[in-house]
Design a protein around this motif. Structure first.
Motif, PDB file in Angstrom:
ATOM      1  N   PHE A  63       1.031  -1.333  -0.072  1.00 22.22           N
ATOM      2  CA  PHE A  63      -0.008  -0.077  -0.127  1.00 22.22           C
ATOM      3  C   PHE A  63       1.001   1.142  -0.080  1.00 22.22           C
ATOM      4  O   PHE A  63       1.527   1.433   0.858  1.00 22.22           O
ATOM      5  CB  PHE A  63      -0.823  -0.161   1.325  1.00 22.22           C
ATOM      6  CG  PHE A  63      -2.113  -1.005   1.201  1.00 22.22           C
ATOM      7  CD1 PHE A  63      -3.381  -0.829   0.898  1.00 22.22           C
ATOM      8  CD2 PHE A  63      -1.531  -2.383   1.461  1.00 22.22           C
ATOM      9  CE1 PHE A  63      -4.283  -1.734   0.792  1.00 22.22           C
ATOM     10  CE2 PHE A  63      -2.701  -3.514   1.398  1.00 22.22           C
ATOM     11  CZ  PHE A  63      -3.995  -2.958   1.121  1.00 22.22           C
ATOM     12  N   VAL A  64       0.765   1.966  -1.130  1.00 20.48           N
ATOM     13  CA  VAL A  64       1.911   2.947  -1.210  1.00 20.48           C
ATOM     14  C   VAL A  64       1.347   4.232  -1.837  1.00 20.48           C
ATOM     15  O   VAL A  64       0.189   4.332  -2.321  1.00 20.48           O
ATOM     16  CB  VAL A  64       2.794   2.493  -2.144  1.00 20.48           C
ATOM     17  CG1 VAL A  64       3.720   1.421  -1.711  1.00 20.48           C
ATOM     18  CG2 VAL A  64       2.346   2.234  -3.670  1.00 20.48           C
ATOM     19  N   LEU A  96      -0.938  -2.392  -4.475  1.00 21.71           N
ATOM     20  CA  LEU A  96      -0.344  -2.868  -5.781  1.00 21.71           C
ATOM     21  C   LEU A  96       0.104  -4.296  -5.283  1.00 21.71           C
ATOM     22  O   LEU A  96       1.097  -4.325  -4.532  1.00 21.71           O
ATOM     23  CB  LEU A  96       0.955  -1.983  -6.081  1.00 21.71           C
ATOM     24  CG  LEU A  96       0.563  -0.437  -6.531  1.00 21.71           C
ATOM     25  CD1 LEU A  96       1.960   0.408  -6.730  1.00 21.71           C
ATOM     26  CD2 LEU A  96      -0.332  -0.275  -7.579  1.00 21.71           C
ATOM     27  N   PRO A  97      -0.296  -4.975  -6.315  1.00 20.54           N
ATOM     28  CA  PRO A  97       0.341  -6.456  -6.175  1.00 20.54           C
ATOM     29  C   PRO A  97       1.533  -6.563  -6.712  1.00 20.54           C
ATOM     30  O   PRO A  97       1.929  -6.369  -7.999  1.00 20.54           O
ATOM     31  CB  PRO A  97      -0.829  -7.531  -7.000  1.00 20.54           C
ATOM     32  CG  PRO A  97      -1.361  -6.498  -7.632  1.00 20.54           C
ATOM     33  CD  PRO A  97      -1.137  -4.920  -7.243  1.00 20.54           C
ATOM     34  N   LEU A  98       2.800  -7.076  -5.899  1.00 17.12           N
ATOM     35  CA  LEU A  98       4.352  -6.801  -6.513  1.00 17.12           C
ATOM     36  C   LEU A  98       4.445  -7.862  -7.658  1.00 17.12           C
ATOM     37  O   LEU A  98       5.129  -7.344  -8.435  1.00 17.12           O
ATOM     38  CB  LEU A  98       5.257  -7.083  -5.587  1.00 17.12           C
ATOM     39  CG  LEU A  98       5.345  -5.796  -4.511  1.00 17.12           C
ATOM     40  CD1 LEU A  98       6.468  -6.002  -3.453  1.00 17.12           C
ATOM     41  CD2 LEU A  98       5.467  -4.593  -5.263  1.00 17.12           C
ATOM     42  N   LYS A 114       8.156  -0.170   6.010  1.00 21.99           N
ATOM     43  CA  LYS A 114       7.127   0.370   6.375  1.00 21.99           C
ATOM     44  C   LYS A 114       7.304   1.795   7.087  1.00 21.99           C
ATOM     45  O   LYS A 114       8.141   1.952   7.845  1.00 21.99           O
ATOM     46  CB  LYS A 114       6.304  -0.403   7.504  1.00 21.99           C
ATOM     47  CG  LYS A 114       5.000   0.369   7.664  1.00 21.99           C
ATOM     48  CD  LYS A 114       4.164  -0.636   8.660  1.00 21.99           C
ATOM     49  CE  LYS A 114       2.985  -0.085   9.125  1.00 21.99           C
ATOM     50  NZ  LYS A 114       2.229  -1.266   9.981  1.00 21.99           N
ATOM     51  N   GLY A 115       6.773   2.623   6.559  1.00 22.69           N
ATOM     52  CA  GLY A 115       6.774   4.029   6.950  1.00 22.69           C
ATOM     53  C   GLY A 115       7.869   4.889   6.278  1.00 22.69           C
ATOM     54  O   GLY A 115       7.998   6.062   6.595  1.00 22.69           O
ATOM     55  N   PHE A 150      10.376   6.760  -9.611  1.00 22.81           N
ATOM     56  CA  PHE A 150       9.299   6.782  -8.561  1.00 22.81           C
ATOM     57  C   PHE A 150       9.792   7.436  -7.075  1.00 22.81           C
ATOM     58  O   PHE A 150      10.587   6.853  -6.565  1.00 22.81           O
ATOM     59  CB  PHE A 150       8.801   5.323  -8.258  1.00 22.81           C
ATOM     60  CG  PHE A 150       7.888   4.622  -9.644  1.00 22.81           C
ATOM     61  CD1 PHE A 150       6.579   5.069  -9.845  1.00 22.81           C
ATOM     62  CD2 PHE A 150       8.737   4.322 -10.724  1.00 22.81           C
ATOM     63  CE1 PHE A 150       6.046   4.669 -11.003  1.00 22.81           C
ATOM     64  CE2 PHE A 150       8.209   3.736 -11.744  1.00 22.81           C
ATOM     65  CZ  PHE A 150       6.687   4.028 -12.037  1.00 22.81           C
ATOM     66  N   GLU A 151       8.890   8.440  -6.831  1.00 19.86           N
ATOM     67  CA  GLU A 151       8.766   8.579  -5.331  1.00 19.86           C
ATOM     68  C   GLU A 151       7.630   8.126  -4.480  1.00 19.86           C
ATOM     69  O   GLU A 151       6.625   8.163  -5.007  1.00 19.86           O
ATOM     70  CB  GLU A 151       8.716  10.302  -5.073  1.00 19.86           C
ATOM     71  CG  GLU A 151       9.839  11.156  -5.973  1.00 19.86           C
ATOM     72  CD  GLU A 151      11.188  11.278  -5.183  1.00 19.86           C
ATOM     73  OE1 GLU A 151      11.030  10.827  -3.745  1.00 19.86           O
ATOM     74  OE2 GLU A 151      12.086  11.728  -5.650  1.00 19.86           O
ATOM     75  N   VAL A 152       8.287   6.982  -3.844  1.00 18.51           N
ATOM     76  CA  VAL A 152       7.317   6.169  -3.244  1.00 18.51           C
ATOM     77  C   VAL A 152       7.337   6.109  -1.622  1.00 18.51           C
ATOM     78  O   VAL A 152       8.353   6.130  -0.859  1.00 18.51           O
ATOM     79  CB  VAL A 152       7.606   4.551  -3.599  1.00 18.51           C
ATOM     80  CG1 VAL A 152       6.631   3.725  -2.804  1.00 18.51           C
ATOM     81  CG2 VAL A 152       7.538   4.552  -5.077  1.00 18.51           C
ATOM     82  N   GLU A 153       6.159   6.361  -0.848  1.00 17.78           N
ATOM     83  CA  GLU A 153       5.926   5.992   0.503  1.00 17.78           C
ATOM     84  C   GLU A 153       5.373   4.761   0.771  1.00 17.78           C
ATOM     85  O   GLU A 153       4.266   4.302   0.384  1.00 17.78           O
ATOM     86  CB  GLU A 153       5.225   7.133   1.044  1.00 17.78           C
ATOM     87  CG  GLU A 153       4.834   7.097   2.521  1.00 17.78           C
ATOM     88  CD  GLU A 153       3.663   7.871   3.035  1.00 17.78           C
ATOM     89  OE1 GLU A 153       3.167   7.789   4.215  1.00 17.78           O
ATOM     90  OE2 GLU A 153       3.177   8.526   2.130  1.00 17.78           O
TER      91      GLU A 153
END
Length: 207
Positions: A63-64, A96-98, A114-115, A150-153
């Motif tokens: 979950f991103v 998103l399913p990897l 995570k985080g 991609f900037e991803v959290e």
């Protein structure tokens, strides 16, 4: 019978032998450096804000929140939180399913925690390659041979079986239609609340 002409070998002085070996070593190192430089670059993951805990697996659902940009800096894709009708079943963010992502995104996600917030740079060989990607109208979304960033959290992640169990719980609760359990917009169609088959919107990292 033809006589073979023999070319006498001249003796090598001690200093010259050392120089010969040094020359060979330098040539080998130079060739190795050239090969490394010419080799395809892999996925680069930079930590912007460190997370904690374990890393997602290659078949997990992450979950991103993310923003995808092209080499010229233009944004080609951006995640949106999925409005789920029942709170507490799924985390915030875009699921998103990897195992359905392009290889570079899957590889990069497995290095996140995570985080945390990360910058993932994906070469074309691990993204959309020489073909690029077009939308259903035929417009170019990803140019051929394009490096993606991609900037991803990483908000959270879970296994696919866990995701499917929670999805079944959500669908069951929606069918029961308990008003006290419903959040958000109860008139939202089910396909919007829990998108299927690619879990939109996420056109960029998908294969």
């Amino acid at each position: 019978m033809t006589e073979v002409t023999r070319v006498p070998l001249q003796p090598i002085a001690k200093g010259s032998l050392t120089k010969l070996w040094i020359g060979i070593v330098v040539a080998v190192l130079a060739a190795a450096a050239l090969a490394w430089y010419a080799a395809p670059r892999g996925v680069d993951v930079d930590t912007v804000t460190a997370g904690s805990g374990p890393n997602p697996g290659a078949t997990d659902v992450v979950f991103v929140r993310y923003t995808g940009t092209l080499e010229d800096g233009s944004v080609f894709d951006q995640s949106q939180d999925i409005p789920l009708p029942i709170e507490g079943i799924f985390p915030e963010g875009n699921p998103l399913p990897l195992d359905r992502m392009v290889p570079g995104f899957t590889e990069g996600a497995q290095q996140m925690q995570k985080g945390g917030t990360y910058r993932i740079t994906i070469p074309a060989s691990q993204g959309y390659g020489a073909e690029g990607r077009t939308d259903p109208q035929g417009n170019v979304v990803i140019p051929p041979n394009e490096t993606l960033t991609f900037e991803v959290e990483l908000v959270d992640f879970m296994t696919m079986p866990d995701f499917e169990r929670r999805l079944a719980t959500l669908q069951q609760a929606m069918q029961m239609g308990a008003p006290g359990d419903m959040g958000g917009d109860p008139s939202a169609p089910e396909g919007q609340a829990v998108p299927q088959d690619g879990i939109q919107p996420a056109p960029a990292p998908l294969q």
